[in-house]
Design a protein around this motif. Structure first.
Motif, PDB file in Angstrom:
ATOM      1  N   ASN A 136       7.237  -6.897   5.835  1.00  0.00           N
ATOM      2  CA  ASN A 136       8.186  -6.952   6.954  1.00  0.00           C
ATOM      3  C   ASN A 136       9.108  -5.734   6.933  1.00  0.00           C
ATOM      4  O   ASN A 136       9.417  -5.153   7.980  1.00  0.00           O
ATOM      5  CB  ASN A 136       9.017  -8.232   6.876  1.00  0.00           C
ATOM      6  N   TRP A 137       9.536  -5.342   5.733  1.00  0.00           N
ATOM      7  CA  TRP A 137      10.395  -4.162   5.605  1.00  0.00           C
ATOM      8  C   TRP A 137       9.647  -2.902   6.025  1.00  0.00           C
ATOM      9  O   TRP A 137      10.208  -2.023   6.688  1.00  0.00           O
ATOM     10  CB  TRP A 137      10.882  -4.055   4.159  1.00  0.00           C
ATOM     11  N   GLN A 138       8.373  -2.814   5.665  1.00  0.00           N
ATOM     12  CA  GLN A 138       7.574  -1.651   6.058  1.00  0.00           C
ATOM     13  C   GLN A 138       7.413  -1.575   7.572  1.00  0.00           C
ATOM     14  O   GLN A 138       7.439  -0.485   8.153  1.00  0.00           O
ATOM     15  CB  GLN A 138       6.189  -1.714   5.398  1.00  0.00           C
ATOM     16  N   GLU A 139       7.234  -2.714   8.229  1.00  0.00           N
ATOM     17  CA  GLU A 139       7.133  -2.722   9.693  1.00  0.00           C
ATOM     18  C   GLU A 139       8.423  -2.195  10.320  1.00  0.00           C
ATOM     19  O   GLU A 139       8.394  -1.420  11.278  1.00  0.00           O
ATOM     20  CB  GLU A 139       6.845  -4.142  10.190  1.00  0.00           C
ATOM     21  N   LYS A 140       9.552  -2.611   9.768  1.00  0.00           N
ATOM     22  CA  LYS A 140      10.844  -2.128  10.275  1.00  0.00           C
ATOM     23  C   LYS A 140      10.993  -0.629  10.024  1.00  0.00           C
ATOM     24  O   LYS A 140      11.456   0.120  10.901  1.00  0.00           O
ATOM     25  CB  LYS A 140      11.969  -2.886   9.583  1.00  0.00           C
ATOM     26  N   THR A 141      10.554  -0.184   8.845  1.00  0.00           N
ATOM     27  CA  THR A 141      10.613   1.238   8.515  1.00  0.00           C
ATOM     28  C   THR A 141       9.753   2.053   9.467  1.00  0.00           C
ATOM     29  O   THR A 141      10.158   3.125   9.935  1.00  0.00           O
ATOM     30  CB  THR A 141      10.155   1.470   7.062  1.00  0.00           C
ATOM     31  N   ARG A 143       8.937   1.342  12.534  1.00  0.00           N
ATOM     32  CA  ARG A 143       9.578   1.417  13.861  1.00  0.00           C
ATOM     33  C   ARG A 143      10.640   2.520  13.895  1.00  0.00           C
ATOM     34  O   ARG A 143      10.786   3.222  14.903  1.00  0.00           O
ATOM     35  CB  ARG A 143      10.196   0.064  14.227  1.00  0.00           C
ATOM     36  N   GLU A 144      11.367   2.674  12.793  1.00  0.00           N
ATOM     37  CA  GLU A 144      12.367   3.745  12.728  1.00  0.00           C
ATOM     38  C   GLU A 144      11.701   5.112  12.592  1.00  0.00           C
ATOM     39  O   GLU A 144      12.157   6.099  13.177  1.00  0.00           O
ATOM     40  CB  GLU A 144      13.324   3.501  11.555  1.00  0.00           C
ATOM     41  N   ARG A 188      16.870   6.447   6.715  1.00  0.00           N
ATOM     42  CA  ARG A 188      15.971   6.127   5.610  1.00  0.00           C
ATOM     43  C   ARG A 188      16.752   5.673   4.382  1.00  0.00           C
ATOM     44  O   ARG A 188      16.310   4.774   3.655  1.00  0.00           O
ATOM     45  CB  ARG A 188      15.089   7.330   5.261  1.00  0.00           C
ATOM     46  N   LEU A 191      17.497   2.132   4.858  1.00  0.00           N
ATOM     47  CA  LEU A 191      16.283   1.334   4.716  1.00  0.00           C
ATOM     48  C   LEU A 191      15.903   1.168   3.249  1.00  0.00           C
ATOM     49  O   LEU A 191      15.462   0.088   2.827  1.00  0.00           O
ATOM     50  CB  LEU A 191      15.139   1.995   5.484  1.00  0.00           C
ATOM     51  N   GLU A 194      18.009  -1.438   1.645  1.00  0.00           N
ATOM     52  CA  GLU A 194      17.547  -2.765   2.062  1.00  0.00           C
ATOM     53  C   GLU A 194      16.246  -3.143   1.366  1.00  0.00           C
ATOM     54  O   GLU A 194      16.045  -4.292   0.958  1.00  0.00           O
ATOM     55  CB  GLU A 194      17.353  -2.772   3.574  1.00  0.00           C
TER      56      GLU A 194
END
Length: 329
Positions: A136-141, A143-144, A188, A191, A194
């Motif tokens: 989930n964190w990678q998906e958010k990363t 998107r950024e 970054r 991120l 997080e």
């Protein structure tokens, strides 16, 4: 397990990316050793290609190598082989510490990119039980990342049981400056803070790479790629029959449909470039590797044989199409 890609389908292949710091003043010794290692790998079943990348700005003495095999079993056979272990034992004095490596299964096919393109390989040691949170964190990363200037794409590689325990992310930027801006950005940094709850450590390596699609041989030295005249002869060998076949088939059909010439030419070019990139040039490269790969051309006889073979194929194609069109005489 397969790669999770941001775009496109997943290809069945296996890659190992190795990073190694070479002692000051021993780069020449290392390069000779690496050439012998590449040659040894070529003898193994499933070998696709090897690429060598010299140190970039900010990475003193750090060399990166990429070995590609057509399947994970073939790659692990090479990694576990006595031949490779003997070569590593021989070269231990060349390196500062132990080389690091990531094994990647799957991934998108190589495509031709500008020479300024740079690739980052980031390895994460994910905490047990935190895999879904990491994803989930990678998906958010991602998107950024997609908002960052120069971003070209990203792929996430899962661990390979018994071979590779870390999760590896590979992403490209148009230039090293764009990549460095992203790596140093406040976005970054936030991120990473997080994401630290999901992984215990991570490692970043930058590879200055065009990852070309037509000539995927060793990179990093001028002598490691085929000379321009050989590349031109090889491309012509695939291009001429492609254009002739398209003219006799698609071109004839488009003419019958009364499609405007400039549109028909565009469609023919799309088909010919596609056939060359994904079908014909990889085949030509494999068949002519004994002549195209500089490290394999050790004698004048090999050089002459390669030229003679290509010229013979030219003559055959000209004769065949002359007969087909009825213009041989």
């Amino acid at each position: 397990m397969s790669a999770r890609a941001s775009r496109g389908s997943t290809a069945v292949n296996a890659t190992v990316v190795t990073s190694q710091k070479v002692h000051e003043g021993r780069a020449d010794e290392y390069q000779h050793w690496q050439e012998r290692t590449n040659q040894a790998a070529r003898e193994f079943e499933g070998f696709v290609g090897a690429e060598v990348y010299p140190p970039g700005a900010g990475e003193p003495n750090e060399w990166v190598t990429v070995f590609r095999f057509s399947a994970m079993d073939y790659l692990t056979a090479w990694l576990d082989s006595d031949v490779r272990h003997a070569l590593l034992d021989e070269a231990r004095g060349l390196f500062e510490g132990s080389p690091t490596q990531e094994v990647l299964q799957g991934g998108s096919p190589a495509r031709q990119l500008a020479p300024e393109v740079v690739t980052a390989v980031i390895s994460h040691e994910v905490k047990p039980g935190c895999e879904q949170g990491f994803l989930n964190w990678q998906e958010k990363t991602l998107r950024e990342q997609e908002k960052a200037p120069g971003f070209m794409g990203s792929e996430l590689f899962e661990p390979v049981a018994g071979v590779q325990s870390n999760w590896v992310v590979v992403f490209r930027f148009e230039t090293r400056a764009y990549l460095d801006d992203w790596l140093a950005s406040d976005v970054r940094t936030t991120l990473l803070e997080e994401g630290s709850k999901y992984f215990t450590s991570y490692d970043v390596r930058k590879v200055g790479s065009s990852f070309s699609g037509w000539f995927r041989f060793d990179h990093g030295e001028d002598r490691s790629a085929p000379p321009n005249w050989k590349q031109a002869m090889a491309v012509l060998l695939a291009l001429y029959p492609t254009v002739m076949v398209l003219n006799l088939t698609v071109g004839y059909g488009l003419e019958k449909l009364d499609i405007r010439e400039y549109i028909g030419l565009f469609l023919s070019n799309v088909l010919s470039v596609s056939a060359l990139t994904w079908l014909l040039m990889p085949t030509v490269n494999r068949l002519l590797a004994f002549w195209l790969v500089p490290a394999r051309v050790r004698t004048r006889r090999t050089q002459v044989l390669g030229i003679a073979l290509v010229v013979f194929c030219y003559a055959v194609f000209i004769g065949v199409f002359g007969l087909i069109t009825g213009q041989i005489f």
